[in-house]
Design a protein around this motif. Structure first.
Motif: not given
Ligand SMILES: [Mg+2]
Ligand SMILES: Nc1ncnc2c1ncn2[C@@H]1O[C@H](COP(=O)(O)OP(=O)(O)OP(=O)(O)O)[C@@H](O)[C@H]1O
Lengths: 240, 424
Positions: A44, A86, A161-162
């Motif tokens: 991140s 994120e 991000d994810e």
């Molecule tokens: Mg992260």
């Protein structure tokens, strides 16, 4: 192939803590590149450094030949970078449509109708809930909204991000399918940070593995998937 | 209260006793031991009976409140069910209330009960509505807690008063200038506080309000200091003045008998127009990119940045536009009063305006109207209570916070809506 983004020797600190220890990485136009790594590896932080949300102490970030290392976030975004951050960061009191409107800030909503239709085509669930407030969406719907919102600016480079964090397996598949379509149909270059190494590496053209703030391994998605170290560290427990 | 079971009683009693004790501790030094000027010098004359009255009132009040809360809890499941349709019908009701309210405001001066006093109160209430709407941009929409809003009110008032005094310019020229000066000062305040949020922002804006007041107070040669500025010209109606004279006046031009009410009614329509303008502009801005950016900034500054919104410009426009309306209202205040001094622009004014915004339900335009009517109109009703007026004001605020903790109208209307059917 022309380079979209290239990062060299990037070091980022949080006070005295060094989060990135000389990251080298590049992304070509039109690619899907994924970055995997353990919790706290600095994934991140890397995305935030690209967007200028944290300032890198040394190294360079170059977007299509322009050095953006020191540029403020809003300028970087206006240059065609977009992100689904994120934690999604949906505007909770605003409706789905209003969130999408804000995503279209950089192009003054010039293509709003058209782009909303595309987003709804990608995520029909959002269409059903377009007048619902962001905060009352389920986690998965919020994730779709975060991705859709990021697409509204018609980015050249999409940072994710994810996107599969905290989402049920069936929805995860949908989201990865959507990412594949975004890459193919919209010709958006995608940099995807993921914990879900199996899905991410299968989808990606190339991948990087990050350990402790530096890149430890790189290769095509298939190569990395075949590497025993990768399998041991990120695929144990049968992610398939 | 019959639903109360015996288990709940001890904690309720305990809570009420503690509240009573706190009142006792506070009341003894503050109320119980007043000093009096006797012939032998300063003396203390205890007033225990008052203390006892206060403590028992607070104890009983707390007890009743506790019982009420308990009753709320037991019936909460049914209230939640009732809530949604109730809110919807309220929404529909509001659609009618707005035009009726505007219409009422327009014809108010023709009403038989519209005495001088009623009109004065109405002007006051609308002034606060306008100030509330102005501050609502900064606090309600952009989410920037501004405790020094009165500074812009003061700048607007002094701009007009000074321009009229030194250059003899008419109100209609000075009014936009006052708005411009206020906007500039809004930007000046905005710059140093750009990076601040929450508490820190509140402290700095509070300081700004005080700085402006202190400057007005001490720059004697220019502003008249504590003496203020008197003889501020009244506005004219397209060059026709409101005076008892046979030529070039409002009454002579229209062939009316002179009445001091003409000016009051004119002032009323003036502030009503200014307030409606404020509301109109705010509602338009909310639908434009800048307005959306304000609201987004209030919700999540980081998300805003990552969508390419420039937070600096967004905050500065909020401060500047909010300040402009404060400045316009200030000019109006100056011309209405004919006399201004720094005393009119103390922190309590900022606090009242902020209370209107917060109690109205942050960001709600109608909420501001309701809160102004209740707080300003309400305290005006309690004028006979004299020094207890502020107490009534406080009680009203506490009341609203108890019954409506998120403000009178917490509902936020979306700026875009597409019908659910249709569109693939
Ligand atoms: Mg992260
Ligand atoms: N604001 C901060 N202040 C101090 N340290 C931080 C801050 N943000 C991150 N860190 C540290 O920097 C390191 C990298 O964090 P980062 O969030 O980039 O990890 P990550 O790879 O995204 O992990 P995850 O997969 O859990 O999201 C961690 O050790 C983290 O504790």
């Amino acid at each position: 192939m022309a380079e979209m983004l290239s990062i060299t020797g990037l070091e980022t600190f949080y006070g005295k803590i060094q989060a990135l220890r000389g990251v080298d990485l590049h992304i070509n136009k039109g690619e899907i590149v994924t970055l995997i790594g353990a919790n706290g590896a600095g994934k991140s932080t890397l995305l935030m450094s690209i967007c200028g949300r944290v300032q890198a102490r040394s190294g360079a970030i170059v977007l299509e030949g322009l050095d953006i290392t020191k540029a403020p976030t809003h300028e970087i975004i206006q240059m065609g970078v977009s992100q689904s951050p994120e934690g999604r960061r949906i505007f909770p009191r605003m409706t789905v449509l209003e969130n999408l409107q804000l995503g279209a800030t950089t192009n003054q909503m010039a293509y709003f109708e058209e782009d909303v239709a595309k987003v709804f085509d990608l995520f029909p669930r959002l269409n059903e809930r377009k007048n619902q407030r962001g905060g009352t969406l389920s986690g998965g719907e919020q994730q779709m909204l975060a991705i859709g919102r990021a697409l509204m600016s018609r980015p050249k480079l999409l940072l994710m991000d994810e996107p599969s964090l905290g989402i049920a397996p069936i929805l995860v598949r949908q989201i990865f399918q959507a990412i594949g379509r975004i890459s193919k149909e919209e010709h958006v270059t995608i940099f995807l940070v993921e914990q879900n190494a199996f899905h991410a590496l299968k989808l990606a053209d190339r991948g990087y593995v990050m350990v402790n703030g530096a890149v430890s391994m790189t290769g095509t998605g298939a190569e990395l998937l075949a590497r025993p170290e990768v399998r041991a560290a990120y695929l144990e427990g049968g992610a398939h | 209260m019959s639903v109360l079971n015996s288990e709940k009683l001890p904690p309720i009693l305990k809570d009420s006793v503690i509240t009573g004790l706190i009142t006792l501790v506070l009341a003894v030094p503050i109320v119980g031991l007043p000093t009096i000027n006797a012939t032998e010098g300063l003396q203390i004359e205890p007033r225990w009976s008052v203390v006892i009255w206060m403590v028992s009132a607070v104890f009983l009040g707390r007890l009743v409140l506790n019982f009420w809360w308990h009753r709320e809890q037991t019936s909460s499941s049914s209230t939640i069910l009732l809530n949604t349709p109730f809110l919807q019908s309220l929404q529909q009701l509001l659609k009618f209330i707005i035009p009726i309210g505007v219409l009422f405001a327009l014809i108010l001066p023709t009403m038989p009960f519209a005495s001088r006093y009623v009109m004065d109160v109405a002007i006051l209430v609308i002034t606060y509505i306008m100030l509330g709407w102005g501050l609502n941009i900064v606090v309600g929409l952009a989410g920037l807690l501004d405790l020094g809003y009165v500074a812009f009110y003061a700048i607007g008032a002094y701009s007009y008063a000074l321009l009229a005094n030194y250059f003899d310019w008419s109100f209609w020229i000075c009014l936009p200038l006052a708005g411009v000066f206020a906007a500039i000062s809004g930007i000046l305040l905005g710059f140093p506080v750009l990076r601040l949020r929450g508490d820190y922002l509140a402290i700095v804006t509070l300081g700004f309000g005080e700085i402006i007041r202190v400057i007005l107070l001490n720059w004697y040669e220019f502003t008249g200091g504590p003496d203020g500025i008197s003889g501020i010209p009244r506005p004219s109606f397209f060059g026709l003045e409101f005076k008892r004279s046979s030529e070039g006046t409002f009454s002579s031009f229209f062939g009316l008998d002179y009445s001091s009410m003409h000016r009051i009614i004119f002032l009323y329509y003036l502030i009503l127009a200014l307030a409606l303008l404020t509301n109109f502009i705010t509602l338009r801005l909310r639908k434009l990119p800048v307005g959306r950016a304000w609201e987004a900034l209030r919700e999540d500054e980081i998300a805003c940045r990552s969508l390419g919104i420039n937070p600096t410009n967004t905050k500065l426009t909020a401060f500047a536009i909010g300040a402009t309306f404060g400045g316009l209202a200030g000019s109006f205040f100056a011309t209405r009063q004919g006399f201004i001094s720094p005393e009119s622009f103390t922190f309590i004014e900022s606090a009242v305006i902020l209370a209107i915004v917060v109690l109205g339900g942050m960001g709600s335009q109608i909420g501001v109207v309701l809160a102004s009517v209740v707080l300003i109109g309400g305290t005006e009703l309690f004028r006979e209570l004299e020094e207890y007026r502020m107490l009534a004001f406080g009680a009203l605020m506490v009341g609203i916070m108890v019954w409506k903790p998120r403000g009178l109208l917490a509902h936020r209307e979306p700026t875009i809506r597409i019908k659910t059917e249709g569109s693939s």
